[in-house]
Design an enzyme around this catalytic site. Sequence first.
Site, mmCIF file in Angstrom:
data_model
loop_
_atom_site.group_PDB
_atom_site.id
_atom_site.type_symbol
_atom_site.label_atom_id
_atom_site.label_comp_id
_atom_site.label_asym_id
_atom_site.label_seq_id
_atom_site.Cartn_x
_atom_site.Cartn_y
_atom_site.Cartn_z
ATOM 1 N N ASN A 39 -6.884 0.287 0.390
ATOM 2 C CA ASN A 39 -6.389 1.081 -1.237
ATOM 3 C C ASN A 39 -6.647 0.126 -1.833
ATOM 4 O OD1 ASN A 39 -2.265 2.247 -0.727
ATOM 5 N ND2 ASN A 39 -4.257 3.032 -1.496
ATOM 6 N N SER A 47 0.973 -0.868 0.285
ATOM 7 C CA SER A 47 -0.233 -0.166 -0.107
ATOM 8 C C SER A 47 0.806 1.505 0.048
ATOM 9 C CB SER A 47 -0.926 -0.391 0.985
ATOM 10 O OG SER A 47 0.436 0.774 2.742
ATOM 11 N N CYS A 48 0.081 2.258 0.119
ATOM 12 C CA CYS A 48 0.618 4.036 -0.019
ATOM 13 C C CYS A 48 1.183 4.899 1.326
ATOM 14 C CB CYS A 48 0.178 4.436 -1.593
ATOM 15 S SG CYS A 48 1.059 4.193 -2.785
ATOM 16 N N ASP A 49 1.262 4.092 1.959
ATOM 17 C CA ASP A 49 0.994 4.186 3.520
ATOM 18 C C ASP A 49 2.076 3.409 4.529
ATOM 19 O OD1 ASP A 49 0.894 4.544 5.790
ATOM 20 O OD2 ASP A 49 -1.122 3.133 6.407
#
Length: 382
Positions: free
Chosen positions: A361, A322-324
């Site tokens: 996401n 994910s982009c976290d």
Amino acid sequence: MQSYFKLTRAATESLAEKYGTPLLVLSLDQVKANYRFLTEHLPGVKVHYAVKANPERRLVAALAEEGARFDVASDGEMLDLAAMGVSPDRIIYANPIKTAGGLAVARRTGVNKFTFDSENEIGRIARAIPGGTVLLRIKVENPQALVDLNKKFGAPPEDALRLLRLAREQGLDVAGLCFHVGSQSMSAKAYTDAIKVCRRLADAAAADGFKLRYLDIGGGFPIPTPQDNVDVAAMASEIRASLAASFPDTEIWSEPGRFICGTAVNLITSVIGIQTRNSQLWYFLDEGLYGTFSGVIFDHWDFELESFRAGERIAATFAGPSCDSFDVMFRDKPTVPLAVDDVILVPNCGAYTSASATTFNGFSKANILIWEEVRAGLAVKV
Ligand SMILES: *Cc1c(COP(=O)(O)O)cnc(C)c1O
């Protein structure tokens, strides 16, 4: 010592190629073997599978077929079991603090056994299910458990008699005591200590006219990790001796979660990216903290990652897709150097993993394949 389910390299690579990753492979034979292991080593103890550990329908159905009972904590779990045709008298609603919706579903589906640990809960149960059967959850000590549930739940032993009386006054069927030593408990001592405390409380209750007929020794039975492989057979034999000495005439229940499902699932995940930051290697996998590895956060679990490469071990960081920036599973994890598209096998990841996975996401939850179903169709010898 109990066996556990682990895919071979050939099977791992072949499944990854055929079905893609991330992929969860569940062995229903292993689930059944784990259930039978407990019923054999704790004869007479009625096993209630704690559904929260892994609510996968086919797993629950296999246990229902074996004759298991179930421990639930919510309306959703009760509705799922009802939809599968599990009889409500095989179910205990073992959440000491129940929601209004949960109590309504219990009433509607006929679930009639409950736990409680506080004064307020007595009236709530009595109003929703008059005359319902209740077990008082007692707080026990176990600093050795991986996840200590006794910080959140359990009545102090000194309050037990007062709470049992209040429940009786409200017309409930006061039927027993229960405890949970905490998850991944590493020894029998927490159980045998708790059994002694319960014997003392049951004696005090008997002197007050209570006829307690159940004792629920909860879950907590451990699975192997790279650091420890607790002999659960020996642990069960100590627990059995303690029960025979203290509760020879009481019906005993247990509520294992992790032990039943933990060793029955393997995750196959792939390396999808490699980066160097501050001179440490980062490996990005196609499964992360928001998926199967949610157990890193919620279950404090340190997963074993197996790659099929040889080489000198280095320390690396493993991150999810994910982009976290929070989506980092492991830092300074020893590993051999990996390459993009390498597959990684994660054994013993059936408990508190997919159960708490999200689709954050836009990443789908990993597909779950039943090993006994796919084995027949695999080209490789396994
Ligand atoms: C979570 C839970 C269990 C299962 O615990 P394990 O450690 O997975 O065996 C059993 N009973 C209750 C009440 C629980 O909350």
